[in-house]
Write an enzyme that holds these catalytic residues in place. Structure first.
Site, short mmCIF file in Angstrom:
data_model
loop_
_atom_site.label_atom_id
_atom_site.label_comp_id
_atom_site.label_asym_id
_atom_site.label_seq_id
_atom_site.Cartn_x
_atom_site.Cartn_y
_atom_site.Cartn_z
N LYS A 54 0.85 -1.18 0.00
CA LYS A 54 0.00 0.00 0.00
C LYS A 54 0.89 1.23 0.00
CE LYS A 54 -3.89 2.02 2.62
NZ LYS A 54 -4.78 1.85 3.78
N SER A 129 -9.67 1.86 2.89
CA SER A 129 -8.80 2.61 2.03
C SER A 129 -7.75 1.78 1.31
CB SER A 129 -8.08 3.69 2.85
OG SER A 129 -7.26 3.09 3.84
N SER A 153 -9.92 -0.57 7.03
CA SER A 153 -9.34 -0.45 5.69
C SER A 153 -8.62 -1.67 5.14
CB SER A 153 -8.39 0.73 5.64
OG SER A 153 -9.13 1.91 5.51
N1 GLN Z 1 -13.34 4.14 6.47
C1 GLN Z 1 -12.64 4.52 7.66
C2 GLN Z 1 -12.19 5.95 7.56
O1 GLN Z 1 -12.41 6.53 6.55
C3 GLN Z 1 -11.49 3.61 7.92
C4 GLN Z 1 -10.29 3.93 7.11
C5 GLN Z 1 -9.10 3.14 7.51
O2 GLN Z 1 -9.22 2.11 8.17
N2 GLN Z 1 -7.94 3.65 7.15
O3 GLN Z 1 -11.63 6.49 8.45
#
Ligand code: GLN
Length: 468
Positions: A54, A129, A153
């Site tokens: 990532k 994400s 994410s």
């Molecule tokens: N969807 C959640 C957020 O936008 C989790 C994102 C994540 O785990 N990085 O914060």
């Protein structure tokens, strides 16, 4: 193999957009080095295995953007602990995967480098994400990838793309060189097709890092060694708050069938309660933006990253750099977080959210006195369409209802495919006690030995065509 996958990844880019950067030269030379090591009779856990990271993991000499314009020109001078450990284990990094900007999002539509598409249906999101990592694995571009999980994410994109993903216990995996979103929640972890692969990958990633004061000094077990343990007598808690909700009916039926399968394998189902579940999204969306607002204050156009043209003074440099460098969702979170931390509001919002966080943690502690693991859906339904939720941030945040409680409590969560709804894969989440990843992996592996959801693949022949 490296060359073949690079060609395939390249061909898929206009369709999936799962990579921000492909590292041809570095990958080929790492693959060559792996071949030579093998010829010399050497071996290591991931020798010659292609992976992708990532783009939140700093890679020395390779651009690392965190999905943001702010870092679109940033070439880190050092390697994150996670990517270094993969290198040490012999893995070949093919590239850096696309992601929501600074890991903020649930659909991968917040990337400066464009949205990622779901290989099962190009009109739908892959989740976020870590959507680039999940899409790349699901499409067969790499057998494994890394992700980061702050509120879901890793688990949510794994579920949307029909693969397996693990968010380890907070502190299990070093955060050094992992670009921060919300430091008390961020945790790196692996995505792959099978739980067996996750066991090998976690072994590589986990462990104390003296340069990360939040990394845990806990022994790293040989996760692969306990995968075969039978499930007889294992108690799985089903939180009634979760299962009494009006869920997506087709997804709910698939999940029920998966639960019945686990019961057949010898597990005992126990009715439990996690009474503060409904408060987790509001608490998370105060705490995460608050921490993000402080973490992101370092991007000021002075030290690295984007800088606006011809600033008239320091104030102008800061405000134009940040207005140009950050996307809309990131700006929204900085504003919310700064507000929640400001004098007069701190007690009403931030401290209150932290209190709720403790209640949520206590719910889990009480539940784990009755059960060994907890089972929930990963998401309310299957992957949604691109654009379906972009105009309504709260609707997007509510997608995280099943993943954020685990994150707030710092517990490990495993997401594995367990069926289909609307022709799209869906996942189940297995939540473990602190540092009990081995049990989750054991449970997930046993499920995968007796089901074939994890072997289903989207048809990507057309989108990777030039490789064939
Ligand atoms: N969807 C959640 C957020 O936008 C989790 C994102 C994540 O785990 N990085 O914060």
């Amino acid at each position: 193999m490296t060359r073949h996958l690079l060609t395939k990844a390249e061909a898929s880019q206009p369709h999936l957009n799962s990579f921000i950067t492909l590292c041809h030269d570095q990958a080929i030379s790492a693959a060559r080095a792996a071949d030579e090591a093998r010829t010399r009779g050497e071996n290591s856990l991931l020798l010659g295995i292609p992976v992708a990271h990532k783009d939140a993991f700093c890679t020395a000499g390779i651009r690392t953007t965190s999905g943001s314009r702010m870092l679109s020109n940033f070439i880190p001078p050092y390697e994150s602990t996670v990517s270094r450990k993969f290198k040490d284990a012999g893995a070949v990094c093919l590239g850096k995967t696309n992601m929501d900007e600074f890991a903020m999002g649930s659909s991968n539509e917040n990337s400066f480098f464009g949205a990622v598409r779901n290989p099962w249906d190009l009109s739908r999101v892959p989740g976020g994400s870590s959507g680039g990592s999940a899409a790349a694995v699901a499409a067969g571009l790499v057998p494994a990838a890394t992700g980061t999980d702050t509120g879901g994410s890793i688990r949510q994109p794994a579920a949307f793309c029909g693969i397996s993903g693990l968010k380890p216990t907070y502190g299990r995996v070093s955060r050094l060189g992992m670009i921060a979103y919300a430091s008390s929640l961020d945790q790196g972890g692996p995505l792959a097709h099978t739980v067996e692969d996750l066991a090998l990958l976690l072994k590589v990633m986990a462990g104390l890092d003296e340069n990360d004061s939040t990394s845990a000094d806990a022994p790293v077990p040989d996760y692969a060694a306990t995968l075969a343990t039978p499930l007889q007598g294992l108690r799985i808690g089903l939180p009634r708050e979760v299962f009494s909700e009006t869920a997506h009916p087709e997804a709910a039926r698939a999940l029920q069938a998966a639960i019945a399968e686990l019961e057949k394998l010898g597990a005992t189902l126990v009715d439990i309660t996690l009474p503060h579940t409904a408060l987790s999204v509001p608490a998370y969306y105060v705490i995460a933006p608050a921490e993000a607002s402080t973490n992101l204050s370092r991007f000021d156009g002075v030290r690295y990253g984007h800088r606006c043209d011809n600033p008239t003074d320091l104030e102008d440099l800061y405000s134009r750099t940040r207005a140009e460098g950050f996307g809309k969702e990131v700006q929204r979170r900085i504003l919310i977080g700064t507000y929640a931390l400001s004098a007069g509001y701190y007690d009403a919002y931030y401290r209150q959210a932290q209190r709720i966080r403790r209640l949520i943690k206590n719910d889990f502690v009480a539940a784990f006195s009755q059960v060994d693991t907890i089972l929930t859906p990963v998401t309310p339904g299957p992957a949604f369409g691109l654009g379906a939720k972009t105009s309504d941030p709260v609707a997007m945040y509510l997608e995280d209802i099943y993943t954020v409680p685990t994150s707030l409590a710092g517990l490990p969560g495993l997401s594995i495919p367990c069926g289909f709804a609307e022709g799209m894969p869906i996942g189940m989440q297995l939540i473990g006690n602190y540092f009990d990843e081995a049990r989750l992996l054991n449970l997930g592996h046993q499920f995968q030995l007796h089901t074939d959801w994890h072997t289903r693949r989207p048809d990507v022949t057309r989108i990777t065509a030039s490789a064939n």
